[in-house]
Motif scaffolding. Structure first.
Motif, mmCIF file in Angstrom:
data_model
loop_
_atom_site.group_PDB
_atom_site.id
_atom_site.type_symbol
_atom_site.label_atom_id
_atom_site.label_comp_id
_atom_site.label_asym_id
_atom_site.label_seq_id
_atom_site.Cartn_x
_atom_site.Cartn_y
_atom_site.Cartn_z
ATOM 1 N N ALA A 10 0.835 -1.202 0.000
ATOM 2 C CA ALA A 10 0.000 0.000 0.000
ATOM 3 C C ALA A 10 0.871 1.254 0.000
ATOM 4 O O ALA A 10 0.567 2.240 -0.687
ATOM 5 C CB ALA A 10 -0.925 -0.002 1.221
ATOM 6 N N GLY A 11 1.956 1.226 0.766
ATOM 7 C CA GLY A 11 2.878 2.359 0.786
ATOM 8 C C GLY A 11 3.531 2.590 -0.566
ATOM 9 O O GLY A 11 3.663 3.736 -1.015
ATOM 10 N N MET A 12 3.933 1.516 -1.242
ATOM 11 C CA MET A 12 4.548 1.657 -2.559
ATOM 12 C C MET A 12 3.568 2.273 -3.552
ATOM 13 O O MET A 12 3.912 3.183 -4.315
ATOM 14 C CB MET A 12 5.027 0.294 -3.058
ATOM 15 N N LEU A 13 2.319 1.782 -3.546
ATOM 16 C CA LEU A 13 1.313 2.314 -4.465
ATOM 17 C C LEU A 13 0.976 3.754 -4.134
ATOM 18 O O LEU A 13 0.903 4.609 -5.021
ATOM 19 C CB LEU A 13 0.056 1.441 -4.405
ATOM 20 N N ALA A 14 0.803 4.055 -2.847
ATOM 21 C CA ALA A 14 0.467 5.414 -2.436
ATOM 22 C C ALA A 14 1.597 6.389 -2.766
ATOM 23 O O ALA A 14 1.351 7.498 -3.243
ATOM 24 C CB ALA A 14 0.160 5.446 -0.942
ATOM 25 N N GLY A 15 2.841 5.986 -2.514
ATOM 26 C CA GLY A 15 3.977 6.856 -2.810
ATOM 27 C C GLY A 15 4.103 7.159 -4.291
ATOM 28 O O GLY A 15 4.361 8.302 -4.689
ATOM 29 N N LEU A 50 3.868 8.558 4.404
ATOM 30 C CA LEU A 50 4.009 9.041 3.033
ATOM 31 C C LEU A 50 4.984 10.209 2.914
ATOM 32 O O LEU A 50 5.382 10.574 1.806
ATOM 33 C CB LEU A 50 2.640 9.460 2.476
ATOM 34 N N PHE A 51 5.370 10.782 4.058
ATOM 35 C CA PHE A 51 6.231 11.967 4.012
ATOM 36 C C PHE A 51 7.592 11.715 3.366
ATOM 37 O O PHE A 51 8.023 12.510 2.518
ATOM 38 C CB PHE A 51 6.411 12.535 5.427
ATOM 39 N N ALA A 182 5.833 20.512 2.427
ATOM 40 C CA ALA A 182 5.972 21.520 3.479
ATOM 41 C C ALA A 182 4.854 21.403 4.511
ATOM 42 O O ALA A 182 5.098 21.441 5.730
ATOM 43 C CB ALA A 182 5.980 22.916 2.864
ATOM 44 N N ALA A 183 3.610 21.249 4.040
ATOM 45 C CA ALA A 183 2.477 21.097 4.962
ATOM 46 C C ALA A 183 2.615 19.823 5.786
ATOM 47 O O ALA A 183 2.347 19.801 6.989
ATOM 48 C CB ALA A 183 1.163 21.093 4.188
ATOM 49 N N ASN A 184 3.057 18.756 5.134
ATOM 50 C CA ASN A 184 3.212 17.479 5.826
ATOM 51 C C ASN A 184 4.373 17.500 6.813
ATOM 52 O O ASN A 184 4.327 16.814 7.841
ATOM 53 C CB ASN A 184 3.422 16.356 4.819
ATOM 54 N N LEU A 206 6.014 3.176 5.441
ATOM 55 C CA LEU A 206 7.021 4.210 5.172
ATOM 56 C C LEU A 206 8.050 3.702 4.172
ATOM 57 O O LEU A 206 8.425 4.418 3.235
ATOM 58 C CB LEU A 206 7.685 4.617 6.484
ATOM 59 N N THR A 207 8.518 2.487 4.358
ATOM 60 C CA THR A 207 9.507 1.906 3.442
ATOM 61 C C THR A 207 8.951 1.832 2.026
ATOM 62 O O THR A 207 9.611 2.212 1.045
ATOM 63 C CB THR A 207 9.911 0.501 3.916
ATOM 64 N N GLY A 208 7.726 1.337 1.899
ATOM 65 C CA GLY A 208 7.107 1.235 0.593
ATOM 66 C C GLY A 208 6.888 2.590 -0.053
ATOM 67 O O GLY A 208 7.125 2.771 -1.253
ATOM 68 N N ALA A 209 6.449 3.586 0.741
ATOM 69 C CA ALA A 209 6.191 4.919 0.204
ATOM 70 C C ALA A 209 7.467 5.592 -0.286
ATOM 71 O O ALA A 209 7.454 6.320 -1.288
ATOM 72 C CB ALA A 209 5.513 5.787 1.269
ATOM 73 N N LEU A 210 8.564 5.349 0.417
ATOM 74 C CA LEU A 210 9.840 5.928 -0.007
ATOM 75 C C LEU A 210 10.255 5.374 -1.363
ATOM 76 O O LEU A 210 10.641 6.120 -2.269
ATOM 77 C CB LEU A 210 10.909 5.640 1.045
ATOM 78 N N LEU A 211 10.152 4.064 -1.522
ATOM 79 C CA LEU A 211 10.485 3.435 -2.805
ATOM 80 C C LEU A 211 9.535 3.892 -3.902
ATOM 81 O O LEU A 211 9.951 4.239 -5.016
ATOM 82 C CB LEU A 211 10.438 1.911 -2.659
ATOM 83 N N GLY A 212 8.239 3.898 -3.590
ATOM 84 C CA GLY A 212 7.249 4.306 -4.582
ATOM 85 C C GLY A 212 7.367 5.767 -4.966
ATOM 86 O O GLY A 212 7.192 6.126 -6.133
ATOM 87 N N GLY A 213 7.643 6.636 -4.001
ATOM 88 C CA GLY A 213 7.769 8.064 -4.296
ATOM 89 C C GLY A 213 8.958 8.363 -5.182
ATOM 90 O O GLY A 213 8.873 9.174 -6.112
#
Length: 250
Positions: A10-15, A50-51, A182-184, A206-213
């Motif tokens: 989910a983090g990877m997709l969201a990122g 997601l930050f 900035a807001a986050n 967090l790990t997934g979002a970093l990779l995805g982002g």
């Protein structure tokens, strides 16, 4: 599926969605709630998770930073940060049962912006003129929304800036990512200080979002985001309907 694997994916997709078209919280928030995190804590944890992905995307887009509707970066950034601070503190003051009732309506607003944002901006573009005294207060309100919930806030920024003649969406995308980050950033500080993060569920997301982002931003520099936008809208509609059922019919 194992909860940790679900949160990682989910983090990877969201990122990647945040980097390409926005709306990643439509994936991360339901995923966290589905594994048992209360809604307010889930929203805070989603923002924190997601930050780093947003930060990675902002770094990739750094060459595109500049003025927004003729307004320099500094006043826009200050308004966004102050708004994010107010919004995040307001979230922590909201009881979970109240947030459960509000959340579907926030999702509906975000979904509406996903679907109709371009039409709204096109309808008003010729009637509005950009001034610092206009843009900065509006950006503050967007920052409040970003700190409190944040769903599709980047798309709301793009639509608002477009209304005031900010330029093409692709040109505004780097500043969109910077302002959401900035807001986050200030929201993350508030949530950590308040102990509002569900750390066990946060780390895989967090790990997934970093990779995805990181990956999504590189793809976003080369490919149109039309297919991702269509997927985002489909997810947004489904998620909004699900949360209305959860809040009012379950």
């Amino acid at each position: 599926m194992n909860d940790m694997l679900l949160l990682l994916l989910a983090g990877m997709l969201a990122g990647s969605m945040n980097a390409l078209a926005g709306g990643g919280s439509f994936v991360s928030l339901p995923a966290l709630i589905s594994v048992g995190v209360p809604s307010v804590a889930a929203n805070a944890t989603s923002t924190f998770s997601l930050f780093p992905g947003r930060l990675a995307s902002s770094w990739v887009y750094r060459d595109g930073f500049g003025k927004v509707c003729g307004v320099p970066v500094l006043p826009i950034s200050l308004a966004t940060v102050l708004g994010g601070l107010c919004g995040s503190m307001l979230l922590l003051l909201t009881p979970s049962r109240v947030f459960d009732a509000i959340l579907p309506w926030l999702l509906l607003i975000a979904t509406g912006m996903l679907v109709f944002g371009r039409r709204i901006s096109a309808a008003f573009r010729s009637r509005a003129s950009a001034r610092t005294a206009t843009i900065v207060p509006i950006q503050f309100l967007l920052g409040v929304y970003g700190g409190y919930f944040g769903g599709a806030v980047g798309l709301m920024m793009l639509a608002t800036w477009s209304i005031f003649g900010g330029g093409e969406i692709k040109e505004l995308n780097p500043m969109r990512m910077l302002m959401v980050t900035a807001a986050n950033a200030v929201a993350v500080i508030v949530f950590v200080a308040a102990g509002a993060i569900a750390w066990f569920q946060c780390l895989p997301m967090l790990t997934g979002a970093l990779l995805g982002g990181w990956a999504g931003a590189h793809v976003g520099l080369k490919l149109p985001a039309s297919a991702v936008r269509a997927l985002t809208i489909a997810l947004a509609v489904a998620t909004t309907a699900l949360f209305f059922v959860r809040a009012y019919f379950s």
